[in-house]
Write an enzyme that holds these catalytic residues in place. Structure first.
Site, short mmCIF file in Angstrom:
data_model
loop_
_atom_site.label_atom_id
_atom_site.label_comp_id
_atom_site.label_asym_id
_atom_site.label_seq_id
_atom_site.Cartn_x
_atom_site.Cartn_y
_atom_site.Cartn_z
N CYS A 85 0.83 -1.21 0.00
CA CYS A 85 0.00 0.00 0.00
C CYS A 85 0.87 1.27 0.00
CB CYS A 85 -1.00 -0.03 1.15
SG CYS A 85 -2.31 1.20 0.95
N HIS A 194 -3.97 -4.29 -0.12
CA HIS A 194 -3.56 -4.77 1.20
C HIS A 194 -3.53 -6.30 1.18
CE1 HIS A 194 -3.63 -1.07 3.66
NE2 HIS A 194 -4.54 -0.66 2.79
N GLU A 196 -2.76 -8.14 3.68
CA GLU A 196 -3.26 -8.62 4.97
C GLU A 196 -4.78 -8.61 5.06
OE1 GLU A 196 -3.03 -4.19 5.54
OE2 GLU A 196 -1.90 -5.71 4.45
#
Length: 214
Positions: A85, A194, A196
């Protein structure tokens, strides 16, 4: 193997840490995963993960104040390196967000999506671009192992990469026009989305990174 998740105070750090730990289990390898704000840990690490979340000027300022900039730059030169990001945006020369200078690892700009975006049906698209979107791989890369073409990943961003060299673009997404969402060269790999927050696809990318020799 030591993997440093760089903590310069900006990013979804504990979620990133947990996802890298889950990816380690998926990779079935032995690795010490450390969330660290100590430059010496980053210098000593075998691999570096460089997350970021928030405004680019704040992230760049926090990186400079933390004293981690030199260790991050060293890792870019000679270690497997994964930017996420804003951690990926920081790798470019400059961002329109706050007229901010980046680390200059990749030539190019980080540009803002225009406000007048419309989809194919004429409906207005919101900025920031937020939610799940397909990622189309444009070059083969070891980190794409087991990841199907046009897998969906999770995005939250108002700014996007505009590389000077199209050769570093590894994948693109559409909003509504194509934009680079993964860039990389040699030992460096970076995603606008992202990992995650991207469930299975994000875990596979991180698993492949942990297995990758750069």
């Amino acid at each position: 193997m030591k993997v440093a998740v760089v903590d310069y105070g900006m990013g979804n750090l504990h979620s990133v840490l947990k996802s890298v730990q889950a990816a380690r289990n998926l990779a079935d390898i032995s690795a010490e995963i450390m969330l660290t704000d100590r430059p010496e840990d980053v210098f000593a690490a075998d691999k570096i993960i460089f997350p970021g979340q928030g405004a680019m000027p704040d992230c760049m300022g926090a990186l400079q104040k933390s004293g981690l900039g030199e260790a991050v730059s060293d890792g870019l030169k000679n270690k497997p390196f994964f930017g996420i990001c804003v951690g990926a945006q920081l790798l470019f020369d400059h961002s329109e967000e706050g007229n901010t200078a980046g680390l200059g690892w990749f030539a190019g700009e980080v540009k803002r999506f225009p406000n007048n975006l419309h989809d194919a049906h004429g409906d207005k698209l919101k900025v920031p671009h937020m939610g799940w979107n397909t990622v189309h791989q444009t070059q083969a890369h070891p980190l794409f192992h087991d990841i199907a073409q046009d897998t969906r990943f999770y995005f939250v961003h108002s700014y996007y990469f505009a590389p000077a060299d199209s050769g570093i673009v590894l994948a693109a997404s559409d909003y509504p026009d194509p934009f680079a969402c993964i860039v990389g060269k040699d030992n460096v790999f970076a995603t606008q989305f992202h990992t995650e927050k991207s469930h299975d696809g994000g875990l596979l990318l991180l698993r492949n990174f942990l297995r990758w020799n750069g």
